[in-house]
Design an enzyme around this catalytic site. Structure first.
Site, PDB file in Angstrom:
ATOM      1  N   CYS A 139      -1.596  28.963 -15.218  1.00 30.78           N
ATOM      2  CA  CYS A 139      -2.326  29.536 -16.424  1.00 30.78           C
ATOM      3  C   CYS A 139      -2.885  28.500 -16.903  1.00 30.78           C
ATOM      4  O   CYS A 139      -2.685  28.059 -18.091  1.00 30.78           O
ATOM      5  CB  CYS A 139      -1.351  30.227 -17.625  1.00 30.78           C
ATOM      6  N   GLU A 140      -4.087  27.674 -16.518  1.00 32.81           N
ATOM      7  CA  GLU A 140      -4.590  26.853 -16.972  1.00 32.81           C
ATOM      8  C   GLU A 140      -5.946  26.832 -16.353  1.00 32.81           C
ATOM      9  O   GLU A 140      -6.313  27.010 -15.114  1.00 32.81           O
ATOM     10  CB  GLU A 140      -4.191  25.424 -16.582  1.00 32.81           C
ATOM     11  N   ARG A 152      -4.038  16.479  -8.167  1.00 30.74           N
ATOM     12  CA  ARG A 152      -4.981  15.548  -8.098  1.00 30.74           C
ATOM     13  C   ARG A 152      -6.381  15.991  -8.641  1.00 30.74           C
ATOM     14  O   ARG A 152      -7.121  15.399  -9.202  1.00 30.74           O
ATOM     15  CB  ARG A 152      -4.916  14.765  -6.933  1.00 30.74           C
ATOM     16  N   PRO A 162       0.601  -1.323   0.121  1.00 31.07           N
ATOM     17  CA  PRO A 162       0.011  -0.040  -0.028  1.00 31.07           C
ATOM     18  C   PRO A 162       0.668   1.371  -0.082  1.00 31.07           C
ATOM     19  O   PRO A 162       1.966   1.361   0.550  1.00 31.07           O
ATOM     20  CB  PRO A 162      -0.842  -0.089   1.332  1.00 31.07           C
TER      21      PRO A 162
END
Ligand code: LLP
Length: 855
Positions: free
Chosen positions: A806-807, A775, A735
């Protein structure tokens, strides 16, 4: 304020009413109390009506009178004149029987006495307790209206009132006093006869009065705190709905919730009088507030409900295609048989409708009669018993994309019909009745996991039913070291510098120790891709973990800090030949996952023992992009190539010592790893040389509030069971997220805010975004975001939390309810310990987040 039958049946309950009314008076409100009959009395009156024998009717009336005398006795009150008059009337009605007034009118008048008597009694009690209360005859205020298609029965026993605000009534009452009591359930029609309001009648009366008086609000006092996101009897984790608009509430009431009759909302809509549902026994609970549409909410599914006993009638046109008047002919039959249609699905030559048993008296005779008449115009098929599962929420059509995992559940079922209401408030699936009980809790959970039921918005979603009324066995909320113990440290760290990742080592150790309780597992490895901070690697080595690495870089980072004795796994994917060659110079156990590696580089592995990673044909996980199985994913050797692989291994003197499978990340179903072990074990039996099975990582951590945690004890049970079937293999796991996700937070500071769309959309800017935590942009992952500087302030407005990159995808959280922010406030993004820093980038050349360790 409306009180139902059980709330008016005993002295303590009346004392409760007294307190509640007095508290409203203290707020300066004038109060009209609407009451039902004492519990059981309406039934007793109905039985009296059914009694043909006069003597027995008189007996029954006496018994009913006695119930009221007994309660008055308890209250130590003499029989008030108003009640004595009612009792005398009732005795007379029992004596007369139906002959004078006619059966229906007589029966309505007899039944009306339940409320007439309870209100008379209540008026005496409240007045004697120091709250002068005027008795008002509801029939003088509520006039029933005549409706088309109404027969004598519905006119007298299921009447409707047109309740427009009536200032004259307000003035009349104002002259009389401050507190009033009246009856639910009854009204008067144009000829002066007493009529009943039918099912849910008392709530409806309260609404009518609310509308007539244009009340501040209508309060329905009952035995539960309000409406829930699902029927709590089916879904104990259902959450209290704290705010709804009229349409949503009506939709939830019509599709199953019993707490409020749907028809009591429409009178309030036009005068915009809000309605509040409250629990009589727990007045401190917030309850459900229903009012005009409140736009300040994120689109969300509000509830899921199920109605059983649904009958579908499918009608196939036998005549011509698109035959004019077909629908008219068909529906005429439903009207004639007095059946009200709920949902409709139509095609050129077929129309299918559903009949809801709560609105129809459906027995096989009624259906047979309908079917035989319909057969004259079409081919009929009756499908029953079905159940209608409904998702309710404003703007349903704009939420479809969030429902994919929920819709996937219907893949296994027979879905007879899907209907999307034309008011855009509901989406209904008709399925076989037998599947509902098991399905509903599961769907409720999926709605939360998918973020479609926005339980993170605490202004809307209150506590769960279980937490409010359950046995108290509620799992505590996820550990939040940052909220409780270390907040001051974090504020200081955030004030010094941002962006910063902060990791809490005690949480890492705690998670590690929890996994070590898995008795079935022989060896635990930490998948270091989740977070390679040296202090974390060291702590996990101290806890006895091995390490799973996917690149030479990861291997080097691990070997630099952990002792020689810690086991290492090297599990690369599409890595260059040099990586394998280099890894073979270390002590790591190597895994292969394709034919190519042996076919072209066979000499490299000569004489070695390896692990074979298999693709078991399916993937799982929190997002499509983290599912690592099936032909659509690049990982693992497909099982059908196993024999070819083994032949090549033989040729090169390579021994397959272990089998490995990892199906994806963020899995919350404990059964999953048992299946993987079972599958790998049965394949290992064919190979012979295998001694251990690595069933991967992927252990999820719930992100949305209310989502259930992985049950580690249950997982252990599952693993012990499968291991008992194949005890000769060692069980390994690897994990990542489970160990570190909750241990890490990202600190960032508020830079500025901006409003768009006339202030309906508000952006809250922080000093880092997808460059530090990708994420949300990549997987639509949900991370809790709080304003750490204002943790104790009320969260009032919804914000889109965005970074400086800048997105358009540079969003950390959408529709988050937060306090009004100020430039410089320290914001905290939670559960950022896994796949946070390791996935960050220098994009836009913004400074990378620093990492800080808290011991
Ligand atoms: N073993 C193998 C072979 C893996 O590929 C992975 C993760 C793990 C173990 C550990 O999985 P975990 O227990 O952490 O779920 N970036 C994504 C997760 C990608 C996981 C990649 N492989 C995220 O942020 O959700």
């Amino acid at each position: 304020m409306k009180f139902g039958g059980t709330s008016v049946a005993t002295l303590p309950r009346w004392q409760n009413i007294l307190e509640l009314v007095a508290s409203r008076r203290a707020e300066g409100a004038r109060v009209l109390v609407v009451v039902s009959a004492l519990s059981g009395i309406t039934d007793a009156l109905k039985q009296m009506c059914a009694q043909e024998d006069k003597g027995k009717r008189i007996e029954a009336a006496k018994a009913i009178a006695q119930r009221h005398y007994d309660l008055l006795d308890h209250m130590q009150l003499a029989v008030p004149g108003t009640l004595a008059d009612r009792l005398a009337e009732l005795a007379q009605l029992a004596e007369d029987g139906p002959s004078l007034l006619g059966e229906l009118a007589w029966s309505a008048l007899v039944q009306a006495h339940g409320e007439l008597m309870s209100s008379a009694l209540g008026s005496a009690f409240l007045t004697h307790s120091g709250l002068p209360t005027q008795w008002v005859d509801a029939r003088d205020c509520l006039s029933a209206i005549a409706l088309p298609n109404q027969n004598e029965r519905t006119k007298l026993l299921s009447a409707m009132v047109e309740a427009k605000p009536d200032p004259a009534l307000n003035a009349r009452l104002a002259e009389l006093g401050e507190v009033f009591i009246t009856q639910g359930f009854i009204a008067r029609e144009s000829q002066g006869r007493t009529v009943l309001l039918g099912r849910g009648g008392s709530d409806t009366s309260a609404s009518y009065f609310g509308a007539l008086l244009k009340a501040q609000r209508v309060e329905i006092w009952t035995d539960v705190a309000g409406m829930f996101t699902a029927n709590p009897r089916q879904v104990p984790s259902a959450r209290l709905l704290q705010r709804l608009d009229y349409e949503e509430a009506q939709e939830i009431a019509s599709t199953g919730a019993k707490v409020l009759h749907p028809r009591c909302l429409s009178p309030l809509r036009e005068p915009r009088v809000p309605l509040l549902i409250k629990d009589t026994n727990r007045p401190e609970l917030e309850g459900t507030f229903i009012g005009p549409e409140v736009r300040e909410h994120a689109p969300s599914v509000k509830a899921i409900s199920a109605r059983k006993g649904i009958t579908l009638v499918s009608m196939e046109s036998v005549g011509m295609w698109q035959q004019v008047g077909f629908l008219a002919d068909v529906f005429a039959n439903f009207k004639q048989h007095g059946l009200s249609v709920d949902m409709i699905g139509s095609a050129e030559t077929n129309v299918t409708v559903s009949l809801d048993p709560t609105e129809n008296l459906l027995d096989s005779d009624a259906l047979a009669a309908l079917a035989s008449d319909l057969a004259k115009v079409c081919r009929v098929k009756v499908i029953a018993p079905c159940a209608a599962i409904t998702l309710v929420g404003r703007g349903m059509r704009s939420m479809l994309h969030t429902l994919s995992t929920v819709l996937a559940e219907f893949g296994q079922l027979r879905v007879h019909m899907i209907s999307q209401s034309s008011n855009n408030l509901n989406l209904t699936f008709v399925v076989d009745e037998s599947v509902v009980d098991e399905l509903l809790p599961h769907l409720h959970e999926l709605l939360i996991t998918a973020g479609a039921l926005r339980t993170d918005d605490s202004a809307l979603f209150g506590p769960s039913w279980q937490a409010l009324y359950g046995s108290g066995e509620v799992l505590p909320p996820a550990a939040s070291w940052w909220r409780d113990g270390r907040r001051a440290d974090l504020l200081k760290l955030g004030a010094e510098h941002t962006p910063r990742y902060v990791y809490h080592l005690p949480t890492v150790r705690q998670q590690a120790r929890e996994l070590k309780t898995l008795a079935a597992v022989d060896r635990l490895h930490y998948a270091v891709k989740a977070n390679t901070h040296p202090a974390i690697l060291k702590a996990l080595a101290e806890e006895g973990f091995g390490f799973e690495c996917v690149s030479p870089g990861e291997l080097k980072a691990v070997m630099a800090v952990v002792p020689e004795s810690a086991p290492l796994l090297f599990t690369p994917n599409f890595a260059p030949r040099e990586d394998y060659e280099w890894a073979l110079t270390t002590r790591a156990t190597l895994s292969l996952d394709s034919i190519y590696q042996l076919e072209h580089w066979g000499e490299v592995f000569r004489g070695r023992e390896v692990v074979l990673r298999l693709d078991l044909g399916r993937g799982l996980g929190h997002h499509e992009k983290v599912r690592t199985g099936g032909s659509g994913s690049k990982f693992g050797l497909p099982v059908e190539q196993l024999d070819a692989f083994l032949r090549l291994a033989d040729t090169h003197g390579v021994t397959v010592r272990g089998l490995h499978a990892h199906l994806g990340s963020g899995i919350l179903d404990d059964g999953h790893w048992g299946e993987v072990y079972g599958q790998l074990a049965s394949i290992a039996e064919r190979i012979g040389s295998v001694t251990f099975l690595d069933i991967g990582g992927g252990l999820g951590v719930p992100s949305h509030p209310g989502e259930a945690r992985l049950d580690i004890a249950a997982l252990d049970k599952v693993l012990r069971e499968v291991k008992a079937a194949y005890p000769h293999y060692q069980l390994w796991m690897e994990p990542g997220r489970y160990l570190v996700a909750e241990a890490g937070v990202l600190l960032t500071r508020v830079t500025q805010t901006k409003g768009k769309g006339n202030g309906t959309i508000r952006y809250l800017g922080v000093d880092t975004g997808m460059n530090s935590l990708i994420r949300p942009a990549l997987y639509e992952a949900w991370h809790e975001i709080v304003n750490l500087s204002r943790l104790d302030e009320e969260a009032t407005a919804l914000f889109q939390v965005v970074g400086p990159i800048c997105e358009s995808g540079d969003v950390l959280g959408t529709d988050r309810r937060l306090p009004e922010p100020q430039e410089g406030d320290v914001m905290l993004v939670a559960q950022a310990g896994a796949y946070g820093k390791v996935m960050s980038s220098p994009y836009n050349l913004r400074d990378e987040a620093e990492e800080i360790i808290l011991e």
